[in-house]
Design a protein around this motif. Structure first.
Motif, mmCIF file in Angstrom:
data_model
loop_
_atom_site.group_PDB
_atom_site.id
_atom_site.type_symbol
_atom_site.label_atom_id
_atom_site.label_comp_id
_atom_site.label_asym_id
_atom_site.label_seq_id
_atom_site.Cartn_x
_atom_site.Cartn_y
_atom_site.Cartn_z
ATOM 1 N N GLN A 101 -26.646 -28.064 -50.577
ATOM 2 C CA GLN A 101 -26.301 -26.664 -50.807
ATOM 3 C C GLN A 101 -25.440 -26.126 -49.658
ATOM 4 O O GLN A 101 -24.493 -25.371 -49.882
ATOM 5 N N GLN A 102 -25.756 -26.544 -48.448
ATOM 6 C CA GLN A 102 -24.970 -26.095 -47.307
ATOM 7 C C GLN A 102 -23.554 -26.671 -47.330
ATOM 8 O O GLN A 102 -22.636 -26.081 -46.752
ATOM 9 N N ALA A 103 -23.382 -27.808 -48.009
ATOM 10 C CA ALA A 103 -22.037 -28.362 -48.153
ATOM 11 C C ALA A 103 -21.162 -27.413 -48.962
ATOM 12 O O ALA A 103 -19.962 -27.275 -48.701
ATOM 13 N N LEU A 104 -21.749 -26.741 -49.975
ATOM 14 C CA LEU A 104 -21.008 -25.743 -50.735
ATOM 15 C C LEU A 104 -20.610 -24.584 -49.833
ATOM 16 O O LEU A 104 -19.484 -24.078 -49.891
ATOM 17 N N THR A 105 -21.537 -24.170 -48.977
ATOM 18 C CA THR A 105 -21.249 -23.080 -48.045
ATOM 19 C C THR A 105 -20.144 -23.482 -47.073
ATOM 20 O O THR A 105 -19.228 -22.699 -46.783
ATOM 21 N N ALA A 127 -29.312 -24.977 -58.265
ATOM 22 C CA ALA A 127 -29.884 -24.782 -56.923
ATOM 23 C C ALA A 127 -28.742 -24.428 -55.990
ATOM 24 O O ALA A 127 -27.979 -25.293 -55.567
ATOM 25 N N LEU A 128 -28.593 -23.142 -55.686
ATOM 26 C CA LEU A 128 -27.434 -22.648 -54.952
ATOM 27 C C LEU A 128 -27.844 -22.027 -53.628
ATOM 28 O O LEU A 128 -28.921 -21.432 -53.517
ATOM 29 N N PRO A 129 -26.973 -22.110 -52.634
ATOM 30 C CA PRO A 129 -27.256 -21.460 -51.351
ATOM 31 C C PRO A 129 -26.981 -19.964 -51.440
ATOM 32 O O PRO A 129 -26.259 -19.505 -52.334
ATOM 33 N N PRO A 130 -27.523 -19.191 -50.532
ATOM 34 C CA PRO A 130 -27.198 -17.759 -50.489
ATOM 35 C C PRO A 130 -25.692 -17.573 -50.333
ATOM 36 O O PRO A 130 -25.028 -18.334 -49.630
ATOM 37 N N GLY A 131 -25.172 -16.580 -51.010
ATOM 38 C CA GLY A 131 -23.751 -16.300 -50.900
ATOM 39 C C GLY A 131 -22.911 -16.904 -52.003
ATOM 40 O O GLY A 131 -21.713 -16.619 -52.096
#
Length: 318
Positions: A101-105, A127-131
């Motif tokens: 998920q942090q890779a998306l961020t 399953a997504l990170p905040p933002g």
């Protein structure tokens, strides 16, 4: 007995099947809830199915979304290049680990455009990170949903699969499905909204379905064609799903065979992989119904000239 709805076909004849075939993401009992796949590796396929050549590396490196990749890097016919780090295509995101998920961020992605049906989403929510904001743009036919059909075939076992998919029926079903992706007004509305989101985006956008090969494959073909990428390159990007999904498909198909739910993997390959004839069917329908690709952008997707210009500027280098 399992009945397959083949969607209305406008063309008088279906194109012959191309050589490139492969498997998509499987699940025990239903398509779309993938188990943790094996590592994405460029090794040869263990089954007898032909495989598209390994593409230039564009993978996002997500073990749990192996078909997630950057759409950028391709050359356009007029010598420009599709920008990297602007648009990403992917398969299901429901198994992403916190690190993934942090890779998306890290890639700056703030928009997640989800083409899956409500039933697919309910079974496997992203399953997504905040933002990262998810926008539902479902592309499915409530009367003949492909995900539901495949779930029924897996539950029905080898006999149901032979009856529904044998004798070339699987290929004809998928050709007709791609025709429907172009001709259905609701699908056009969803794809049009996705294209406008890309054109208007100020940060990277990701779009996906369950396997990242059919609805996502057509969306990618639309964006690359609108950007001026030659058709041969568009085909290459489309067929690359067979490469990226290969390891996880083989692993999960082996599990289904061991459980007695699949006897002849060749029956499922036309439905779970991508073939050149499927993309050809979509482009054929573009010509048959709208006269040209520009006609499809305007009438099928509802884009005006200003949006088309903005899209090209967003996608390509100066």
């Amino acid at each position: 007995m399992v009945t397959i709805n083949t969607f209305p076909v406008r063309r008088s004849a279906l194109r012959p099947v191309a050589a490139a075939a492969g498997l998509g993401v499987l699940a025990t009992g239903a398509v779309g809830c993938s188990a943790r796949p094996a590592q994405d590796a460029p090794g040869g396929r263990s089954s007898s199915a032909a495989r598209a050549a390994a593409p230039t590396p564009r993978s996002m490196g997500l073990r749990d979304a192996p078909n997630a990749r950057d759409l950028g890097g391709y050359r356009t016919a007029d010598g420009h290049q599709v920008r990297r780090g602007v648009v990403y295509r992917a398969d299901a995101l429901n198994h992403l680990t916190p690190a993934e998920q942090q890779a998306l961020t890290k890639d700056g992605i703030t928009e997640d455009l989800d083409f899956r049906s409500p039933a697919e989403v309910a079974t496997a929510p992203d399953a997504l990170p905040p933002g990262v904001r998810r926008t539902a743009l479902p592309v499915y036919d409530p009367r003949a949903d492909l995900s539901h059909t495949m779930g029924a075939l897996l539950a029905g076992g080898p006999a149901a699969q032979q009856q529904a998919l044998g004798g070339g029926k699987g290929v004809r079903m998928m050709d007709a499905y791609y025709t429907w992706l172009v001709s259905d007004p609701a699908a056009g509305k969803a794809f049009g909204a996705a294209v406008r989101a890309v054109a208007d985006g100020r940060s990277p956008v990701l779009y996906h379905c369950t396997q990242g090969k059919d609805r996502t494959g057509w969306m990618s073909a639309v964006l690359l064609t609108a950007a001026g990428v030659p058709r041969t390159t568009v085909d290459q990007d489309y067929l690359a799903s067979n490469h990226y999904l290969q390891a996880s498909d083989d692993h999960q198909l082996a599990q289904l065979r061991a459980a007695g739910k699949v006897k002849d993997p060749a029956l499922l390959e036309p439905v779970l992989g991508v073939r050149q004839s499927y993309l050809d069917a979509a482009f054929d329908e573009v010509t048959a119904k709208y006269g040209s690709f520009d006609g499809y952008l305007g009438k099928g997707l509802g884009l005006d000239a200003a949006t088309e210009r903005k899209l090209r500027q967003r996608l390509t280098t100066a």
